[in-house]
Write an enzyme that holds these catalytic residues in place. Structure first.
Site, short mmCIF file in Angstrom:
data_model
loop_
_atom_site.label_atom_id
_atom_site.label_comp_id
_atom_site.label_asym_id
_atom_site.label_seq_id
_atom_site.Cartn_x
_atom_site.Cartn_y
_atom_site.Cartn_z
N ASP A 1 -2.43 0.38 7.61
CA ASP A 1 -1.28 1.25 7.71
C ASP A 1 -0.32 0.87 8.64
OD1 ASP A 1 -3.31 4.27 7.19
OD2 ASP A 1 -2.52 2.79 5.63
N ASN B 1 0.93 -0.98 0.01
CA ASN B 1 0.17 0.07 -0.07
C ASN B 1 0.89 1.42 -0.10
OD1 ASN B 1 -2.42 1.55 0.30
ND2 ASN B 1 -1.85 2.05 2.39
N HIS C 1 1.09 4.90 1.23
CA HIS C 1 0.36 5.96 1.95
C HIS C 1 0.88 7.34 2.12
CE1 HIS C 1 -2.40 7.06 5.37
NE2 HIS C 1 -1.00 7.69 5.85
C1 GRF Z 1 -2.52 9.52 -2.97
O1 GRF Z 1 -2.31 10.38 -2.17
C2 GRF Z 1 -1.90 8.19 -2.52
O2 GRF Z 1 -0.82 8.36 -1.64
C3 GRF Z 1 -2.85 7.42 -1.72
O3 GRF Z 1 -4.17 7.71 -2.40
C4 GRF Z 1 -3.80 9.11 -2.96
C5 GRF Z 1 -4.65 9.25 -4.30
O4 GRF Z 1 -3.94 8.09 -5.21
N1 GRF Z 1 -2.64 6.07 -1.55
P1 GRF Z 1 -4.44 8.14 -6.92
O5 GRF Z 1 -3.91 9.46 -7.41
O6 GRF Z 1 -5.87 7.75 -6.73
O7 GRF Z 1 -3.53 7.04 -7.36
#
Ligand code: GRF
Length: 192
Positions: A147, A104, A106
């Protein structure tokens, strides 16, 4: 050829980054076997436009049905499952089916600013409110605790005094993308 499965819930900028990395050979010998979303989201168009198999598994299903559908949708021979902006909890039976194969991304320096409701802009707002001078992103293995899985790699970014949450998110996004591709490469093709 290594096979990855990408799970999304939102805009899919990280999915788009993976697709681009494969197309530009920055992720060699890798294919995205499928993209799975837990809700209708813009990110699906990155998969559809790249002719990548896409499945929508509605998160409003009962936990059992959601879990069964997810297990059926994820190819058994997947080398890595990447949660890229995926907002649903991964059921324990999935974690057991794919031990140390689910990662994942984060948007904070875990363990800080992680856990329930800590996603997207909520994280950046909390970092700003806490007057942190540094933030960043983490890629970790998914475990039963949100997490809290083993951290694989992190990347840090400065927080400026007048930053808004949006400023921080914008500064961090490209670094997240770099981190994710670096970690996927490292896990799929470990140095001999
Ligand atoms: C990002 O901030 C990522 O860190 C978190 O989800 C957010 C959006 O990701 N996991 P994305 O643009 O949908 O890939």
């Amino acid at each position: 050829m290594k096979k990855i499965c990408v799970l999304i819930s939102g805009g899919g900028s990280n999915l788009a980054t993976i697709i681009q990395a494969i197309d530009s050979n920055n992720l060699p010998n890798t294919q995205i076997a499928c993209v799975i979303a837990d809700r209708d989201c813009q990110g699906k168009y990155h998969a559809l436009n790249a002719n990548i198999p896409f499945r929508l598994i509605e998160r409003k299903l009962s936990p059992d049905l959601f879990s069964q559908a997810l297990i059926r949708a994820i190819p058994k021979d997947c080398d890595l499952i990447v949660l890229a902006g995926f907002l649903s909890i991964i059921p324990p039976e999935i974690i057991r089916t794919f031990p140390k194969k689910i990662i994942n991304l984060h948007p904070s320096l875990l363990p800080k600013f992680g856990g329930m409701n800590m996603y997207g802009m909520n994280v950046h707002r909390a970092v700003i409110e806490a007057k942190e001078t540094e933030s960043g992103a983490s890629v970790h293995y998914v475990s039963d605790e949100v997490d809290k899985g083993e951290i694989i790699e992190q990347i840090s970014v400065r927080v400026c005094a007048n930053d808004t949450a949006q400023d921080l998110q914008k500064r961090l996004a490209p670094l997240e993308h770099q981190l994710l591709i670096r970690v996927i490469n490292r896990l799929l093709f470990p140095a001999k």
